[in-house]
Design a protein around this motif. Structure first.
Motif, PDB file in Angstrom:
ATOM      1  N   GLN A 180       5.426   4.128   0.543  1.00 13.20           N
ATOM      2  CA  GLN A 180       5.743   3.486   1.815  1.00 13.20           C
ATOM      3  C   GLN A 180       4.611   3.643   2.817  1.00 13.20           C
ATOM      4  O   GLN A 180       4.334   2.720   3.578  1.00 13.20           O
ATOM      5  CB  GLN A 180       7.034   4.063   2.389  1.00 13.20           C
ATOM      6  N   LEU A 181       3.937   4.797   2.802  1.00 15.56           N
ATOM      7  CA  LEU A 181       2.809   4.989   3.712  1.00 15.56           C
ATOM      8  C   LEU A 181       1.667   4.040   3.369  1.00 15.56           C
ATOM      9  O   LEU A 181       0.991   3.524   4.254  1.00 15.56           O
ATOM     10  CB  LEU A 181       2.317   6.433   3.650  1.00 15.56           C
ATOM     11  N   LYS A 182       1.462   3.813   2.088  1.00 14.07           N
ATOM     12  CA  LYS A 182       0.395   2.903   1.669  1.00 14.07           C
ATOM     13  C   LYS A 182       0.700   1.482   2.134  1.00 14.07           C
ATOM     14  O   LYS A 182      -0.186   0.785   2.647  1.00 14.07           O
ATOM     15  CB  LYS A 182       0.243   2.942   0.147  1.00 14.07           C
ATOM     16  N   ASN A 183       1.945   1.042   1.975  1.00 10.57           N
ATOM     17  CA  ASN A 183       2.318  -0.304   2.430  1.00 10.57           C
ATOM     18  C   ASN A 183       2.199  -0.430   3.938  1.00 10.57           C
ATOM     19  O   ASN A 183       1.727  -1.449   4.454  1.00 10.57           O
ATOM     20  CB  ASN A 183       3.748  -0.640   1.994  1.00 10.57           C
ATOM     21  N   LEU A 184       2.617   0.591   4.665  1.00 13.63           N
ATOM     22  CA  LEU A 184       2.482   0.588   6.117  1.00 13.63           C
ATOM     23  C   LEU A 184       1.013   0.544   6.520  1.00 13.63           C
ATOM     24  O   LEU A 184       0.625  -0.176   7.436  1.00 13.63           O
ATOM     25  CB  LEU A 184       3.166   1.822   6.723  1.00 13.63           C
ATOM     26  N   ALA A 224      -6.425  -0.809  12.708  1.00 13.46           N
ATOM     27  CA  ALA A 224      -7.114  -0.871  11.416  1.00 13.46           C
ATOM     28  C   ALA A 224      -7.530   0.523  10.942  1.00 13.46           C
ATOM     29  O   ALA A 224      -7.330   0.877   9.770  1.00 13.46           O
ATOM     30  CB  ALA A 224      -8.324  -1.795  11.506  1.00 13.46           C
ATOM     31  N   VAL A 225      -8.079   1.316  11.844  1.00 13.47           N
ATOM     32  CA  VAL A 225      -8.496   2.681  11.474  1.00 13.47           C
ATOM     33  C   VAL A 225      -7.280   3.524  11.106  1.00 13.47           C
ATOM     34  O   VAL A 225      -7.296   4.277  10.122  1.00 13.47           O
ATOM     35  CB  VAL A 225      -9.312   3.324  12.621  1.00 13.47           C
ATOM     36  N   GLY A 226      -6.206   3.407  11.877  1.00 17.78           N
ATOM     37  CA  GLY A 226      -4.974   4.137  11.543  1.00 17.78           C
ATOM     38  C   GLY A 226      -4.420   3.730  10.192  1.00 17.78           C
ATOM     39  O   GLY A 226      -3.944   4.562   9.422  1.00 17.78           O
ATOM     40  N   GLY A 227      -4.497   2.440   9.880  1.00 15.10           N
ATOM     41  CA  GLY A 227      -4.045   1.967   8.565  1.00 15.10           C
ATOM     42  C   GLY A 227      -4.887   2.529   7.436  1.00 15.10           C
ATOM     43  O   GLY A 227      -4.363   2.923   6.389  1.00 15.10           O
TER      44      GLY A 227
END
Length: 72
Positions: free
Chosen positions: A2-6, A58-61
């Motif tokens: 889920q973290l990867k998708n977020l 973008a950096v947070g992602g």
């Protein structure tokens, strides 16, 4: 997972926010309503944001994507 998708969603939204720094929407307001005579006015409503917001997203992602890979 889920973290990867977020993280992927945040990167995509961040890139879009860097490319488009705002948008307008138009509403119609009645100025005069005198029997059969109506005068309408279109009003623009700009919505703007700083490209820095897109960079931060973008950096947070990217950080979320990297941290989710380390957990696997």
């Amino acid at each position: 997972m889920q973290l990867k998708n977020l993280g992927i969603a945040m990167v995509i939204i961040g890139i879009v926010m860097m490319a488009y720094t705002g948008f307008n929407y138009v509403t119609t307001e009645k100025v005069v309503d005198f029997g059969p005579i109506q005068v309408n006015k279109e009003v623009n409503h700009p919505i703007n944001w700083s490209p820095i917001v897109g960079i931060v997203l973008a950096v947070g992602g990217i950080v979320l994507i990297v941290s989710s890979k380390k957990k696997d």
